[in-house]
Enzyme design. Structure first.
Site, PDB file in Angstrom:
ATOM      1  N   CYS A  19       0.829  -1.216   0.000  1.00  0.00           N
ATOM      2  CA  CYS A  19       0.000   0.000   0.000  1.00  0.00           C
ATOM      3  C   CYS A  19       0.859   1.260   0.000  1.00  0.00           C
ATOM      4  CB  CYS A  19      -0.935   0.005   1.202  1.00  0.00           C
ATOM      5  SG  CYS A  19      -2.129  -1.330   1.155  1.00  0.00           S
ATOM      6  N   ASN A  33     -10.201   0.950   2.601  1.00  0.00           N
ATOM      7  CA  ASN A  33      -8.776   0.895   2.250  1.00  0.00           C
ATOM      8  C   ASN A  33      -8.643   0.541   0.769  1.00  0.00           C
ATOM      9  OD1 ASN A  33      -6.093   0.196   1.833  1.00  0.00           O
ATOM     10  ND2 ASN A  33      -5.899  -0.997   3.713  1.00  0.00           N
ATOM     11  N   HIS A  54      -2.103   6.932   4.564  1.00  0.00           N
ATOM     12  CA  HIS A  54      -2.771   5.782   3.960  1.00  0.00           C
ATOM     13  C   HIS A  54      -4.008   5.465   4.802  1.00  0.00           C
ATOM     14  CE1 HIS A  54      -3.740   2.027   2.301  1.00  0.00           C
ATOM     15  NE2 HIS A  54      -3.217   1.276   3.259  1.00  0.00           N
TER      16      HIS A  54
END
Ligand code: COA
Length: 325
Positions: A112, A282, A252
């Site tokens: 990520c 997410n 994030h």
């Protein structure tokens, strides 16, 4: 350091999946998901949709926002964890769709943190004089690798894409400081085991569900906060910028509790942190450009402000970029 974001765009597929919808799929509740993650809903790419559509739409917006045409690009970096195909990846399909001719492209796989890694790579290549104008895309269709029977993972993820055009900038503008790190000893924490060359897909791997994304949620949670804090502070120190001079942190979007803990440790009020996890969940490599684009378009983030972009993810990888936007 000598590159800046010229244009930005993003794309979310239209289909919405709410927590109430998930209650019908697994043994979970809207209350549990909201309290433990901060997520209320997420977008899902339709089963029959080509995932390239997300990168195409985000890139077109970024080109329009930057006031340039696709012919003016000289490199495409496509950050993703789960490419269209194991080989040749995702970048070729986007290059084809955008008619990018003979410019080079590659997929970047750094969990990520892929978008943050991509920014650092693009900045370095521009700084070295290799390229002038780079398209960086973060795009993820996590719904395609999610086990919709596993409540520990299926409530967390969503699909989407973000794209930026990065170009040379005068000194003192754009990227001011960076920090990249990783820890291979934690590779087991987030993984999709089958389908690579170590564990090729077989009937057995499919029966065991090893073609789905899995994680050790609690362990990831613990590391995430310290990794993003460390990187953010290191990037700020490298940039010579004080925390007090930061306008926005764009972390994030993995769990609102991780984001709150980061804010607490950095002693930054939550109203200086960009959050959209409640609406998009997410989205992995897409999460930072999606949040940045949204906040730029609604007027919260303005040109000339100091931003800290920070992420962590599979690998594990982590990092941060400080920029004058
Ligand atoms: N609905 C209801 N209950 C659930 C559930 C769900 N969707 N998922 C797990 N539970 C249960 C567990 O089974 C456990 O029950 P038990 O106590 O009877 O065993 C209980 O809730 C607590 O589970 P736990 O795993 O301790 O919860 P948590 O507070 O650690 O939250 C995560 C779980 C996954 C939300 C959290 O650990 C997290 O966000 N981790 C980071 C994940 C991440 O960032 N991943 C991507 C990285 S890029």
């Amino acid at each position: 350091m000598s590159s800046r974001i010229l244009g930005i765009g993003s794309y979310l597929p239209p289909k919405v999946l709410t927590n109430a919808d998930l209650e019908r799929l697994v043994d979970t509740s809207d209350e549990w998901i909201r309290q433990r993650t901060g997520i209320v809903k997420r977008r899902i790419l339709e089963q029959d949709s080509d995932p390239t559509i997300m990168g195409i739409e985000a890139s077109k917006q970024a080109l329009k926002d930057g006031g340039i045409s696709a012919e003016q690009l000289d490199l495409l970096i496509y950050a993703t964890n789960f490419p269209n195909m194991i080989s040749p990846g995702s970048a070729p399909f986007l290059a084809q769709a955008l008619d990018l001719g003979q410019i080079p492209f590659f997929d970047l796989k750094a969990g990520c943190s892929g978008f943050v890694y991509g920014l650092v790579v693009a900045n370095g290549l521009i700084d070295a004089g290799v390229f002038e104008r780079i398209l960086l895309v973060g795009s993820e269709a996590l719904s395609r690798v999610t086990d919709w029977k596993d409540r520990k993972t299926c409530v967390l993820f969503g699909d989407g894409a973000g794209a930026v055009i990065i170009e040379r900038a005068p000194s003192g503008e754009g990227v001011l400081g960076v920090s990249l790190h990783a820890d291979g000893k934690k590779a087991h924490l987030l993984r999709l085991e089958a389908g690579g060359i170590q564990i090729p897909v077989s009937h057995e791997t499919i029966d065991a569900g090893r073609h789905f994304f899995k994680m050790e949620g609690k362990e990831v949670f613990k590391s995430a906060v310290t990794m993003m804090e460390f990187s953010s502070r290191e990037a700020l120190a490298n940039a010579g910028i004080e925390l007090a001079d930061v306008d926005w942190i764009i972390p994030h979007q993995a769990n609102i509790r991780i984001i709150r803990a980061l804010a607490q440790r950095m002693k930054i009020p939550m109203d200086q942190i960009i959050v959209n996890i409640d609406r998009v969940a997410n989205t992995s490599t897409a999460s930072i450009p999606l949040a940045l684009d949204e906040a730029y378009r609604d007027g919260r983030i303005k040109r000339g402000q100091i931003l800290v972009l920070t992420a962590f993810g599979a690998g594990v990888t982590y990092g941060a970029v400080v920029m004058k936007f």
